[in-house]
Design an enzyme around this catalytic site. Structure first.
Site, short mmCIF file in Angstrom:
data_model
loop_
_atom_site.label_atom_id
_atom_site.label_comp_id
_atom_site.label_asym_id
_atom_site.label_seq_id
_atom_site.Cartn_x
_atom_site.Cartn_y
_atom_site.Cartn_z
N THR A 184 0.93 -1.02 -0.03
CA THR A 184 0.08 0.06 -0.05
C THR A 184 0.80 1.31 -0.02
OG1 THR A 184 -0.07 -0.06 2.39
CG2 THR A 184 -2.01 -1.11 1.24
N LYS A 185 2.27 1.22 0.08
CA LYS A 185 2.90 2.42 0.39
C LYS A 185 3.00 3.10 -1.16
CE LYS A 185 4.48 1.76 4.58
NZ LYS A 185 3.77 0.68 4.77
N VAL A 186 3.35 4.53 -0.98
CA VAL A 186 3.32 5.12 -2.34
C VAL A 186 3.96 4.53 -3.37
CG1 VAL A 186 3.84 7.62 -3.20
CG2 VAL A 186 3.20 7.36 -0.65
#
Length: 377
Positions: A184-186
């Site tokens: 889910t990180k950028v």
């Protein structure tokens, strides 16, 4: 159409580039600690203005490797109460004792006052966490406190890819920074983490620790109590491809955050956690505090079921000192952390979010806020 809590963005060109890289890797048979890992390390370091980067298997591993490298065994490590369990978990697995400190309400991070209150004669390190991609303007003051006492400042920058403060990138304020590439990180590598540092000594230690403590990749000569913390070449290729989109993703997320800032300013009692002066956040999370007395579970249920908007997971709903597994390290109440963790929500922010989706979120939050805030006793 509903708005999901999170969306992982790989467009067709990304998928093609990853597929080509995977085919190349499989053809060579170099599946770990190969050229793609080095390529990813160099690109990530350059993106953050760092001299050295070491790719590892997770953000948690990155933090543990840093703490092992500075040797926190049987000593105290200051961590903020508002963070994910892994911040304290890395301390424990590195042999240290987490000392949990309260936070500043405006930034959800340590402040010089909360740090000073938590310091002990046995403090070996301090971990500064950049929640949601926000970097506290107290970062330099926190480093000064650490420098006066000869204590390394370590950054848990799991949320902060590409974030900066006064032009300085996350990961550059302490001895080293730990980043996560959870899906889910950028930007993501699927699974993985990265250590950034200016210290060639810490870089070398990290390379040893990540590969079972071996003195070199090609020998059976173990000099540290390391672990299998390597990043695979497949993960490195995914990360290197996705990193190319970081600036674009951040611009999209910042545009969404500006819309939220303007809309939430008109909702009495609902407090967005605003970007501090000098900070340029990646908006991994957009955090807001519900009015006291508004039930969070009901708020989230209403925006989802009545408006098709799913709020992303809180950061975080339970502060560290109230986590059952950390009960032995509980020293007493931490009122600011307890309050913000009880009231915070995270509005969805996607790297390809459309204006219509952002407007749907605003309308949902506004409508449910008006109804539930009006029902408060």
């Amino acid at each position: 159409m509903g708005v999901p809590a999170a969306r992982i963005v790989f467009d067709e060109s990304d998928r093609t580039a990853v597929a080509e890289a995977v085919a190349e890797i499989l053809a060579t048979g170099a599946l770990t600690l190969g050229p793609w890992t080095e390529r990813f390390e160099q690109a990530f370091a350059a993106e953050h203005g760092a001299s050295h980067a070491v790719a590892v298997s997770s953000g948690t591993a990155a933090l543990e490797v840093i703490l092992r490298s500075v040797d926190v065994r049987d000593r105290d490590v200051i961590v903020p109460a508002v963070t994910f369990y892994a911040t304290a978990g890395a301390v424990l697995h590195a042999g240290g004792r987490p000392v949990i400190a309260d936070v500043d309400r405006a930034t959800l991070a340590l402040s010089p006052d909360t740090l000073e209150a938590a310091l002990t004669p046995g403090t070996a390190a301090v971990v500064l966490v950049h929640i949601g991609g926000l970097i506290t303007p107290d970062a330099e003051a926190l480093r000064a406190v650490c420098n006066r006492r000869g204590i390394p400042l370590v950054e848990d920058a799991a949320h902060a890819h590409g974030s900066s403060l006064d032009g300085r990138a996350a990961g550059s304020f302490g001895l080293a920074g730990a980043f996560s590439f959870y899906p889910t990180k950028v930007t993501t590598s699927g699974e993985g983490g990265m250590i950034l540092t200016e210290s060639p000594e810490l870089r070398d230690e990290a390379r040893i620790y990540r590969d079972q403590g071996k003195g070199s990749f090609t020998t059976n000569h173990h000099v540290r109590p390391g672990y299998s913390w390597r990043m695979s070449e497949l993960n490195a290729a995914v990360g290197a491809v996705h990193l190319r989109r970081l600036k674009e993703f951040i611009e999209t997320r910042r545009a969404v955050a500006r819309r939220y800032d303007a809309a939430l300013a008109g909702l009495d009692g609902l407090e967005p956690v605003l970007e501090p002066a000098g900070c340029r956040s990646n908006y991994y999370k957009y955090v807001a505090l519900l009015p006291p007395g508004v039930e969070r579970a009901e708020f989230k249920r209403a925006v989802a079921e009545e408006h098709g908007v799913r709020l992303s997971g809180e950061v975080y709903d339970l502060p560290l000192h109230l986590q059952p597994v950390l009960a032995p390290y509980r020293r007493g109440p931490l009122p600011v952390a307890e309050d913000v963790c009880a009231r915070q929500i995270c509005l969805p922010v996607h790297s390809d979010m459309t204006e219509d989706e952002a407007e749907q979120v605003i309308e949902a939050v506004s409508a449910v806020h008006r109804r539930l805030a009006g029902q408060r006793p």
